[in-house]
Design a protein around this motif. Structure first.
Motif, PDB file in Angstrom:
ATOM      1  N   LEU A 285       0.830  -1.202   0.000  1.00 11.35           N
ATOM      2  CA  LEU A 285       0.000   0.000   0.000  1.00 11.35           C
ATOM      3  C   LEU A 285       0.868   1.258   0.000  1.00 11.35           C
ATOM      4  CD1 LEU A 285      -2.783   1.353   0.205  1.00 11.35           C
ATOM      5  CD2 LEU A 285      -2.601   1.149   2.684  1.00 11.35           C
ATOM      6  N   ALA A 288       2.332   1.699  -3.478  1.00  7.75           N
ATOM      7  CA  ALA A 288       1.290   2.079  -4.430  1.00  7.75           C
ATOM      8  C   ALA A 288       0.889   3.535  -4.274  1.00  7.75           C
ATOM      9  CB  ALA A 288       0.065   1.173  -4.244  1.00  7.75           C
ATOM     10  N   VAL A 289       0.738   3.996  -3.049  1.00  5.39           N
ATOM     11  CA  VAL A 289       0.331   5.385  -2.809  1.00  5.39           C
ATOM     12  C   VAL A 289       1.397   6.352  -3.311  1.00  5.39           C
ATOM     13  CG1 VAL A 289      -0.085   7.083  -0.989  1.00  5.39           C
ATOM     14  CG2 VAL A 289      -1.223   4.873  -0.901  1.00  5.39           C
ATOM     15  N   LEU A 292       1.298   6.281  -7.219  1.00  4.56           N
ATOM     16  CA  LEU A 292       0.069   6.867  -7.729  1.00  4.56           C
ATOM     17  C   LEU A 292       0.033   8.372  -7.501  1.00  4.56           C
ATOM     18  CD1 LEU A 292      -2.561   6.184  -9.145  1.00  4.56           C
ATOM     19  CD2 LEU A 292      -3.602   5.761  -6.916  1.00  4.56           C
ATOM     20  N   LEU A 322      -1.826   2.117 -10.175  1.00  9.45           N
ATOM     21  CA  LEU A 322      -3.064   1.333 -10.133  1.00  9.45           C
ATOM     22  C   LEU A 322      -2.759  -0.156 -10.081  1.00  9.45           C
ATOM     23  CD1 LEU A 322      -5.247   3.299 -12.728  1.00  9.45           C
ATOM     24  CD2 LEU A 322      -5.455   3.314 -10.227  1.00  9.45           C
ATOM     25  N   LEU A 325      -1.802  -0.969  -6.577  1.00  8.92           N
ATOM     26  CA  LEU A 325      -3.022  -1.019  -5.764  1.00  8.92           C
ATOM     27  C   LEU A 325      -3.764  -2.331  -5.984  1.00  8.92           C
ATOM     28  CD1 LEU A 325      -4.715   2.515  -5.837  1.00  8.92           C
ATOM     29  CD2 LEU A 325      -3.718   1.331  -3.879  1.00  8.92           C
ATOM     30  N   THR A 328      -2.073  -4.928  -4.012  1.00 13.27           N
ATOM     31  CA  THR A 328      -2.449  -4.750  -2.605  1.00 13.27           C
ATOM     32  C   THR A 328      -3.808  -5.371  -2.323  1.00 13.27           C
ATOM     33  OG1 THR A 328      -1.212  -2.662  -2.584  1.00 13.27           O
ATOM     34  CG2 THR A 328      -2.742  -3.046  -0.775  1.00 13.27           C
TER      35      THR A 328
END
Length: 339
Positions: A285, A288-289, A292, A322, A325, A328
Motif C-alpha cells: 500500500l 502504491a500510494v 500513484l 493502479l 493497488l 495490494t
C-alpha cells in the motif's frame, strides 16, 4: 508468553477475540478457522509510530491550504481543482487512516510495514523538496511546481512548503520508529499468502521497474511546436525548454531522485515477502500510494496548464500505481479463500 502484559489476541476475518495468557501462536484448533491472526506483544513504540503518522497526515492536509512557494513573484498553491486535491491529499489521507489503526493497536504489523516503507520513500522526497525551496536558484531552470511552469530565478518559501517538509520529516521519523518496533511486535497468521508470494513479488518488481523508468522523465512536459520557416516556407519543429527531469537536477535533487528510485524498487521487491499477510498489504500500500501520487501530480499539471501536456511516463506512473493497488487488493483478499 507468561505474564499478563503479554496476553495474545486472536483476530479472525471479520471478528476479534481474546485468548488466555500464555498464547503466542495459533494452536491446532485454528486448522479450520480460515484466516486467523494471533497478536501477542505490542510495544509502546507502536502507538508512537501511529501518532507520528497521524501528525504527518495532518501536516500534509494543512500544507494544501496556504501558499506553497513564491517563484519569480508568482504565488503557487498545491491544490487547484479536484485533480490537485486528489494528488495532494491522497498520501496524507492514507497516513491518517493507517496511523489511527496503530493508535488502536489493531493489526500492528500492517501499520508498521506501511510506516517503514513510507518513511524510506519519504527520504528521497524530502531531499527533492529541500532542493526546491533552498537550492533551485543556484542553477535556474524551467520547472513545473504545483501545476505551473515557472523559471526558478527566485524562490521564496511559503507556509505550504514548510508544512509539507514537516510532514515528510514526521513520515521519516514514523518509518524509523516503525522499523525499530518491528522485531519486538508479535503478530502471526497461518500463511494464507504463501502460495502466491512469488507471483506477487514478480508482478511488484515489474511494476516497480516501470515506475522507476517513468520517474526518470517528466510526467507533464512542454510539447514541440510546428512552425513555418518564413525564409523557406517549410514546416519546422521548434523545441521548447521543458521541466527538468528527475535525474537532470543537481545537488540534493539528484541525490533525492536516485534515493527515491532505488528505494522504490527495493521496497517493491521486499514488500510481498513481509510476514504476516497484512504486513505485505501495508508495504504494498505504501509503495502504491507513492507511485500513484506521482502519477496524479502529472495529470494535475497537464490539466491545470495550457502549456503542458500529459506524457507517456506520466501515464506509466498512473498505470503502475493502479497496478500496485491491484496487488495490494489481491494480498488483502487472499484471506477470503484461506483454507
Amino acid at each position: 508468553m507468561s505474564t499478563r502484559d503479554d496476553r495474545a489476541r486472536t483476530v479472525r476475518t471479520g471478528s476479534t477475540a481474546r485468548r488466555g495468557a500464555g498464547a503466542s501462536a495459533p494452536d491446532a484448533s485454528a486448522a479450520g478457522a480460515g484466516d486467523r491472526v494471533v497478536i501477542g506483544t505490542v510495544p509502546p513504540a507502536v502507538r508512537l509510530c501511529g501518532l507520528l503518522l497521524v501528525l504527518a497526515g495532518l501536516a500534509g492536509v494543512l500544507a494544501a491550504v496556504p501558499t506553497y512557494l513564491v517563484v519569480g513573484g508568482e504565488e503557487l498553491r498545491q491544490v487547484r481543482g479536484v485533480g490537485g486535491a486528489l494528488a495532494t491529499l491522497l498520501g496524507p489521507a492514507v497516513h491518517l487512516a493507517v496511523g489511527a489503526t496503530l493508535l488502536r493497536l489493531a493489526v500492528p504489523k500492517f501499520g508498521l510495514a506501511y510506516a517503514a516503507v513510507a518513511g524510506a520513500l519519504a527520504v528521497g522526497e524530502l531531499l527533492i523538496e529541500l532542493y526546491r525551496g533552498s537550492s533551485s536558484t543556484a542553477r535556474p531552470g524551467v520547472e513545473v511546481l504545483a501545476g505551473e511552469r515557472v523559471l526558478t530565478s527566485s524562490v521564496q518559501l511559503g507556509a505550504g512548503w514548510v508544512l509539507g517538509v514537516v510532514a515528510l520529516v514526521l513520515t521519516v521519523l514514523a518509518g524509523v520508529v516503525g522499523a525499530a518496533a518491528w522485531g519486538r511486535t508479535v503478530m502471526e497468521d497461518r500463511g494464507p499468502l504463501d502460495p502466491i508470494r512469488s507471483v506477487l513479488a514478480g508482478a511488484a518488481v515489474l511494476l516497480g521497474v516501470v515506475a522507476v523508468l517513468s520517474l526518470a522523465l517528466p510526467a507533464a512536459d512542454v510539447p514541440e511546436q510546428l512552425r513555418i520557416d518564413p525564409a523557406t516556407g517549410m514546416r519546422v519543429v521548434v523545441m521548447q525548454e521543458g521541466p527538468q527531469a528527475l535525474l537532470e537536477r543537481p545537488g540534493l535533487a539528484l541525490l533525492g531522485g536516485l534515493l527515491l528510485a532505488g528505494t522504490l524498487l527495493l521496497c517493491a521487491v521486499l514488500a510481498p515477502s513481509l510476514r504476516p499477510r497484512l504486513a505485505a498489504v501495508g508495504g504494498l500500500l505504501a509503495v502504491a500510494v507513492t507511485v500513484l501520487r506521482a502519477g496524479l501530480a502529472g495529470v494535475r499539471d497537464a490539466a491545470s496548464s495550457d502549456e503542458l501536456v500529459w506524457t507517456v511516463p506520466g501515464a506509466g506512473l498512473v498505470l503502475a500505481g493502479l497496478g500496485l493497488l491491484g496487488l495490494t487488493a489481491v494480498a488483502w483478499r487472499v484471506r477470503r479463500t484461506a483454507a
